[in-house]
Design a protein around this motif. Structure first.
Motif, PDB file in Angstrom:
ATOM      1  N   ASP A   9       0.969  -1.389  -0.365  1.00 13.23           N
ATOM      2  CA  ASP A   9      -0.431  -0.088   0.294  1.00 13.23           C
ATOM      3  C   ASP A   9       0.901   1.577   0.195  1.00 13.23           C
ATOM      4  N   TYR A  10       1.329   1.927  -1.467  1.00 13.68           N
ATOM      5  CA  TYR A  10       2.047   2.447  -1.172  1.00 13.68           C
ATOM      6  C   TYR A  10       1.442   4.100  -0.467  1.00 13.68           C
ATOM      7  N   GLY A  11       2.253   4.653  -0.365  1.00  9.64           N
ATOM      8  CA  GLY A  11       1.666   5.763  -0.161  1.00  9.64           C
ATOM      9  C   GLY A  11       3.448   7.026   0.633  1.00  9.64           C
ATOM     10  N   GLN A  12       2.753   8.072   0.613  1.00  6.08           N
ATOM     11  CA  GLN A  12       4.216   9.537   0.276  1.00  6.08           C
ATOM     12  C   GLN A  12       5.024   9.160   1.449  1.00  6.08           C
ATOM     13  N   LYS A  13       4.405   8.527   2.945  1.00  7.27           N
ATOM     14  CA  LYS A  13       5.447   8.646   4.228  1.00  7.27           C
ATOM     15  C   LYS A  13       5.732   7.259   4.315  1.00  7.27           C
ATOM     16  N   ARG A  14       4.483   6.253   4.241  1.00  8.47           N
ATOM     17  CA  ARG A  14       4.746   4.833   5.056  1.00  8.47           C
ATOM     18  C   ARG A  14       4.525   4.210   3.647  1.00  8.47           C
ATOM     19  N   VAL A  15       4.665   3.010   3.538  1.00 10.26           N
ATOM     20  CA  VAL A  15       4.347   2.148   2.939  1.00 10.26           C
ATOM     21  C   VAL A  15       3.584   0.602   3.934  1.00 10.26           C
ATOM     22  N   LEU A  30       1.820  -7.353   7.936  1.00  7.26           N
ATOM     23  CA  LEU A  30       3.124  -6.921   7.409  1.00  7.26           C
ATOM     24  C   LEU A  30       3.653  -6.552   8.655  1.00  7.26           C
ATOM     25  N   ALA A  31       3.385  -5.305   7.775  1.00 10.33           N
ATOM     26  CA  ALA A  31       4.606  -4.304   8.040  1.00 10.33           C
ATOM     27  C   ALA A  31       4.177  -2.724   7.808  1.00 10.33           C
ATOM     28  N   THR A  32       4.673  -1.630   8.481  1.00 11.24           N
ATOM     29  CA  THR A  32       4.738  -0.445   7.376  1.00 11.24           C
ATOM     30  C   THR A  32       5.628  -0.176   7.735  1.00 11.24           C
ATOM     31  N   VAL A  33       6.790   0.527   6.292  1.00 10.18           N
ATOM     32  CA  VAL A  33       7.998   0.487   6.319  1.00 10.18           C
ATOM     33  C   VAL A  33       8.270   2.406   5.876  1.00 10.18           C
ATOM     34  N   PRO A  34       8.850   3.040   5.799  1.00  9.69           N
ATOM     35  CA  PRO A  34       9.123   4.196   5.410  1.00  9.69           C
ATOM     36  C   PRO A  34       9.198   3.918   3.905  1.00  9.69           C
ATOM     37  N   ASN A  35       8.278   5.485   3.139  1.00 15.56           N
ATOM     38  CA  ASN A  35       8.656   5.236   1.620  1.00 15.56           C
ATOM     39  C   ASN A  35      10.089   5.019   0.852  1.00 15.56           C
ATOM     40  N   PRO A  36      10.261   4.287   0.253  1.00 16.87           N
ATOM     41  CA  PRO A  36      11.753   3.695  -0.356  1.00 16.87           C
ATOM     42  C   PRO A  36      12.227   5.201  -0.737  1.00 16.87           C
ATOM     43  N   GLN A  37      11.473   6.537  -0.788  1.00 16.05           N
ATOM     44  CA  GLN A  37      12.659   7.679  -0.702  1.00 16.05           C
ATOM     45  C   GLN A  37      13.001   8.378   0.244  1.00 16.05           C
TER      46      GLN A  37
END
Length: 138
Positions: A9-15, A30-37
């Motif tokens: 679930d792509y988001g500008q701050k988190r995925v 599973l998890a929430t990770v920072p946006n790749p950028q």
């Protein structure tokens, strides 16, 4: 071929990230990770290495009328980059209302609003995976 699907679930701050199983048609947050950028690629790469999926699904944020939103092109770029990084097929799927569905599920489970905010993106990724799995021919 593995029946494992990873959804994002792509988001500008988190995925948000979730795993899904073709056999059961179900998904698990599973998890929430920072946006790749924002330095999230290392965590996404770790999830890919650990779970070794056969398929990737990325939610495409669309407006209520089905048109692109301001985040749609960024989500498409993320999906393309993800596919290049892992060499797996990547499906884009309409994710309209996945975050609302995720929040409703969490609140129905009795979660407090603070807990909902921390886990909503991963649950939204599970909704995205379940939607994609339901659309696949059996």
């Amino acid at each position: 071929m593995s029946g494992l699907v990873l959804g994002f679930d792509y988001g500008q701050k988190r995925v948000g990230v979730a795993s899904g199983q073709r056999l059961t048609g179900t998904a698990t947050p599973l998890a929430t990770v920072p946006n790749p950028q924002l330095d999230g690629w290392a965590q996404i790469d770790a999830v890919l290495a650990e779970w070794r999926p056969a398929q990737i699904v990325v939610g495409l944020p669309l407006a209520a009328d089905g048109s692109d939103t301001t985040v749609s092109s960024a989500a498409r770029r993320f999906a393309a980059a993800l596919g290049e990084r892992c060499g797996l097929p990547v499906a884009l799927i309409d994710e309209r209302l996945s975050s609302h569905e995720a929040e409703a599920r969490l609140l129905a489970d009795g979660r407090r609003h603070n807990a909902v905010r921390r886990t909503r993106d991963a649950v939204a990724a599970a909704v995205i995976v379940e939607t994609w799995l339901a659309e696949q021919p059996h």
